[in-house]
Scaffold this active site. Sequence first.
Site, PDB file in Angstrom:
ATOM      1  N   HIS A  37       0.836  -1.208   0.000  1.00  0.00           N
ATOM      2  CA  HIS A  37       0.000   0.000   0.000  1.00  0.00           C
ATOM      3  C   HIS A  37       0.873   1.261   0.000  1.00  0.00           C
ATOM      4  CE1 HIS A  37      -2.862  -2.810   2.217  1.00  0.00           C
ATOM      5  NE2 HIS A  37      -3.618  -2.367   1.239  1.00  0.00           N
ATOM      6  N   LYS A 149      -1.616  -6.655  -7.871  1.00  0.00           N
ATOM      7  CA  LYS A 149      -1.923  -7.988  -7.324  1.00  0.00           C
ATOM      8  C   LYS A 149      -3.387  -8.330  -7.607  1.00  0.00           C
ATOM      9  CE  LYS A 149      -2.220  -8.971  -2.864  1.00  0.00           C
ATOM     10  NZ  LYS A 149      -3.487  -9.736  -2.750  1.00  0.00           N
TER      11      LYS A 149
END
Length: 284
Positions: A37, A149
Site C-alpha cells: 500500500h 496484485k
Amino acid sequence: MKTIRTVEQLRDAVAQAKAQGLTIGLVPTMGALHDGHISLVRRARKDNDIVVVSIFVNPTQFNNPDDLRTYPRTEQADCAMLEAEGVDYAFVPSVEEIYPEPDTRVFDLGPVAEVMEGAMRPGHFNGVAQIVSKLFMWAEPTRAYFGHKDIQQIAVIRRMAEIIGFKGDIVPCPILCEADGLAMSSRNTRLTPGQRAIAPAIHRALEDALEAWQAGKSIADITARTIAAVNAVSGLDVEYFQIVHPATMQPLGEEPAPDGAIGCITVYCGDVRLIDNTIFPARP
Ligand code: PAF
C-alpha cells in the site's frame, strides 16, 4: 495529516483543493496497510498535490461473512504510517456513513467480472464497483491508484469508470513481494508461522510458469504443472490458475498472444485465501 470521517468533510477538502487548481491522488484501501500500500501512497504523493487515502473495510464486497469478520483492522497503526508518508487526508468512514441506506445499484460489468474472482466470489465485484464509484464521486481524484496484485479488480474498475463516466486516470502499480517472494497482502497477517513458511511456494510456481511460457510450452502444460507444483505442498490448495488476456481477463487458448498474458492464481493456505499473478510477455 487530517483524519476525516464524514463524506461532507471529504467533499469540503476536495472543493478547497479544486478551487486552488490542485491535483488529487486517491488511494482506496481496506486498511491493514503494508509496504505494498505504501508504494501506492508514495506514487500518489509523487504525482499529485493532494493525497487522500481511504481506509474502509467495505462489507458489500465480502461474499463470505467470516472473511469480513476476520479481516484485519489496524486503524491506529495505519494512520501513523500514512502520517509518516505525508498524506494530506485519511478518510476513515463508518459503514453507516458510506451506506446510510443499502446500495442497490447493480453495475453491468460484463465478461471481465464473470471469470476467476467473479466466478468464485459472486457479488464481490459489484461491491467493489459500489464503493469505488462512491469514492470517485466524492474525492473526484485526478488519479486513483490500485495494486497489480488484484489485476482483475483493476480491469473491473476500468469498466465501472467507463459506466459512470469517470474522467480521472486509473494508475496500476506493481506487486510488492516479501524477501522470500510471497506477494504482500493484508491477509498474510492471518497466516500461522507454519503457513507463512509454505506460502512462498505460490510465487515460485508462478516464476516456473513464466519460464515455461518463455520456453514456448503450451497453456495446457503450464496450467497443469503450476497447479501440480502448488498442490504438491502439503497445506496449499489451488482454487484456480488461469492464463488470461491482460485487458479482457478472458482465458487464452493455444493461439499466439501478441498482447502478452497474465497468469492468475488463487490458493487456500488453511482458511486464508491468497492471490497472486505474474505478467507473461507477448508470444507471437
Ligand atoms: O483492493 C482493495 O483493497 C479493495 O477492493 C478496494 C479497492 C479498497 C475497495 O474496497
